[in-house]
Design a protein around this motif. Structure first.
Motif, PDB file in Angstrom:
ATOM      1  N   ASN A  51      46.530  34.832  57.407  1.00  0.00           N
ATOM      2  CA  ASN A  51      47.303  37.096  56.786  1.00  0.00           C
ATOM      3  C   ASN A  51      46.692  36.730  55.795  1.00  0.00           C
ATOM      4  O   ASN A  51      46.122  38.563  55.156  1.00  0.00           O
ATOM      5  N   VAL A  52      46.467  36.412  54.255  1.00  0.00           N
ATOM      6  CA  VAL A  52      45.869  37.062  53.309  1.00  0.00           C
ATOM      7  C   VAL A  52      44.188  37.430  53.823  1.00  0.00           C
ATOM      8  O   VAL A  52      43.930  38.200  52.969  1.00  0.00           O
ATOM      9  N   GLY A  53      43.567  36.859  54.461  1.00  0.00           N
ATOM     10  CA  GLY A  53      42.657  36.662  54.354  1.00  0.00           C
ATOM     11  C   GLY A  53      42.291  37.833  55.724  1.00  0.00           C
ATOM     12  O   GLY A  53      41.104  38.921  55.735  1.00  0.00           O
ATOM     13  N   LEU A  54      43.136  38.475  56.428  1.00  0.00           N
ATOM     14  CA  LEU A  54      43.649  39.082  57.370  1.00  0.00           C
ATOM     15  C   LEU A  54      43.418  40.430  56.312  1.00  0.00           C
ATOM     16  O   LEU A  54      43.287  41.567  56.743  1.00  0.00           O
ATOM     17  N   ALA A  55      44.798  41.341  55.501  1.00  0.00           N
ATOM     18  CA  ALA A  55      45.339  41.350  54.738  1.00  0.00           C
ATOM     19  C   ALA A  55      44.077  42.322  54.288  1.00  0.00           C
ATOM     20  O   ALA A  55      43.580  43.311  53.601  1.00  0.00           O
ATOM     21  N   LYS A  56      43.479  41.124  53.438  1.00  0.00           N
ATOM     22  CA  LYS A  56      41.570  41.751  53.264  1.00  0.00           C
ATOM     23  C   LYS A  56      41.041  42.513  53.425  1.00  0.00           C
ATOM     24  O   LYS A  56      40.699  43.692  52.844  1.00  0.00           O
ATOM     25  N   GLU A  57      40.623  42.156  54.953  1.00  0.00           N
ATOM     26  CA  GLU A  57      40.048  43.222  56.025  1.00  0.00           C
ATOM     27  C   GLU A  57      40.709  44.382  56.149  1.00  0.00           C
ATOM     28  O   GLU A  57      39.862  45.438  56.385  1.00  0.00           O
ATOM     29  N   VAL A  58      41.801  44.398  55.768  1.00  0.00           N
ATOM     30  CA  VAL A  58      42.639  45.426  57.135  1.00  0.00           C
ATOM     31  C   VAL A  58      42.590  46.132  55.664  1.00  0.00           C
ATOM     32  O   VAL A  58      42.038  47.531  56.082  1.00  0.00           O
TER      33      VAL A  58
END
Length: 440
Positions: free
Chosen positions: A373-380
């Motif tokens: 989720n942290v990785g996805l949140a950074k991309e978002v």
């Protein structure tokens, strides 16, 4: 005014950096060692262990010869008289001298005393009991320090997350401020970013205050002066999934070993009560002087006849009204109660062990999810920032993306803390808490 503020911030950063460099980094191993050397519980445990040896010496002393010396001096102000009849005449005679004195040295040696012999057998178990108790105190202290340490570190990570979010929002505010000045953005967007920054500053201060309280709690847990600064190392939350696969035995738990030693002591206590049914035999001897005379013992008319005796003292219990049997039954009840408590303790330890395993498994799944989720949140957030700059996303979407990243990071930190706390419980289940003292 702005220039003065910038200079003040730079000076604070310089002096703050110097202070940090001068401070020693407090690792978990250092914290535990400090606690074992300085915390009151550890010091009291060491004193209890030292006192145990003195208690053992006291028990052994009862089996050794007991030598005592007694002396007295007495002035007979009125010498007692005795009246007796001899040849039809009544004679009154004084019995004694104006001065009397005695000095006696006596010896008593136990030859057969079942209670003393039982106490001697219990001496070794007593020492082992206090040794295990000292080990349990250390393990409880290690567990408390480790939990407090990870709690501080998790709060520090939370503070870093807020600071990262604050930096990102501040950067966006600066961009929007330039766009507003160029007439390419609305002032309401700038105002909303200012409000978001103020809220983050307030949240940062709250977490910082909580961090200080937790640091103080950690210092108290290890016996460190509250005024001493604490600097935490990086990468403390190392995750080792293989710990779940390692086997453990409840028989190695210090709590179980301590209760087993306690039961042994209760059994010796029962034997000492049974010893009340046995006869006792001791050797007694004395040697002394019983002096008398008309003057003071020193320099006067005084005689010092010697006296000495040696003999055996035998005591046989015949009837005690059932008191001895009642004491034996009470001791037996104490043993049975301790055994019930031991079984209940084992059941509780087994439950705690299984719960710790389940917590670790759940934490591992949560950690993996939160990392993703942290990785996805950074991309978002990165995509939303680009879209916002190009007019393809609203400010609300940008703020939501920043909050989502902060929430994902905090969730990850919480799951890491849960894993480390459960890891401590599993290490405790193996009876290996002292391995946390060693550098990895």
């Amino acid at each position: 005014m702005k220039r003065i503020r910038i200079i003040a911030i730079l000076l604070a950063g310089i002096f703050g950096a110097s202070s940090v460099n001068a401070q020693e980094v407090l690792t978990l191993q250092h914290a535990i060692r400090y606690a074992l050397e300085n915390k009151a519980e550890a010091k009291k445990s060491a004193l209890d262990l030292e006192n145990a040896q003195y208690q053992i010496d006291e028990i052994r002393g009862a089996a050794l010869p007991q030598i005592n010396g007694v002396a007295s001096i007495k002035s007979n102000v009125i010498i007692p008289e005795m009246v007796f009849e001899m040849g039809g005449n009544v004679i009154r005679a004084k019995m004694g001298q104006p001065w009397n004195s005695n000095a006696v040295v006596s010896l008593n040696q136990q030859i057969f005393n079942q209670a003393v012999f039982t106490g001697l057998k219990a001496a070794r178990t007593t020492r082992e009991f206090y040794q295990v108790n000292a080990q349990l105190t250390e393990e409880q202290l290690i567990e408390k320090v480790a939990t407090a340490y990870y709690d501080v570190f998790q709060t520090q990570l939370q503070l870093e997350t807020i600071q990262t979010n604050l930096n990102s929002t501040t950067k966006n505010k600066n961009v929007v401020n330039g766009l507003v000045g160029a007439g390419l953005a609305k002032k309401i967007d700038l105002d909303r970013l200012v409000v978001a920054i103020n809220n983050l500053e307030s949240q940062k201060q709250q977490v910082y205050n909580a961090l200080q309280l937790k640091e103080n709690a950690l210092k108290f847990a290890i016996g460190m002066p509250i005024e001493n600064p604490v600097v935490m190392p990086k990468e403390t939350f190392a995750v080792d999934p293989s710990i779940v696969l390692q086997e453990e035995s409840l028989d190695n738990r210090t709590e179980v070993l301590l209760m087993q030693k306690q039961i042994e002591l209760y059994e010796f206590d029962k034997k000492s009560k049974v010893a009340g049914l046995y006869p006792t035999l001791s050797l007694g001897a004395d040697f002394g002087w019983n002096g008398f005379g008309k003057g003071f013992p020193i320099g006067g008319d005084f005689a010092w006849p010697k006296s000495s005796a040696i003999g055996l003292n035998l005591s046989i219990p015949i009837f005690t009204g059932g008191a001895t049997k009642a004491r034996i039954n009470q001791a037996d009840i104490q043993i049975r109660q301790a055994r019930v408590t031991l079984e209940d303790t084992k059941l509780g330890l087994s439950l705690a062990n299984e719960n710790a395993k389940a917590q670790i498994k759940n934490s591992l799944l949560t950690i993996n999810t939160n990392r993703s989720n942290v990785g996805l949140a950074k991309e978002v957030l990165s995509d939303t920032e680009n879209n916002y700059k190009n007019g393809l996303a609203t400010l609300t979407e940008l703020l939501d993306a920043e909050k989502a990243l902060a929430d994902a990071q905090n969730n990850l930190n919480t799951s890491l803390l849960n894993f480390k706390v459960a890891e401590v419980q599993l290490i405790k289940a193996k009876g290996q808490l002292k391995t946390l003292v060693n550098e990895k």
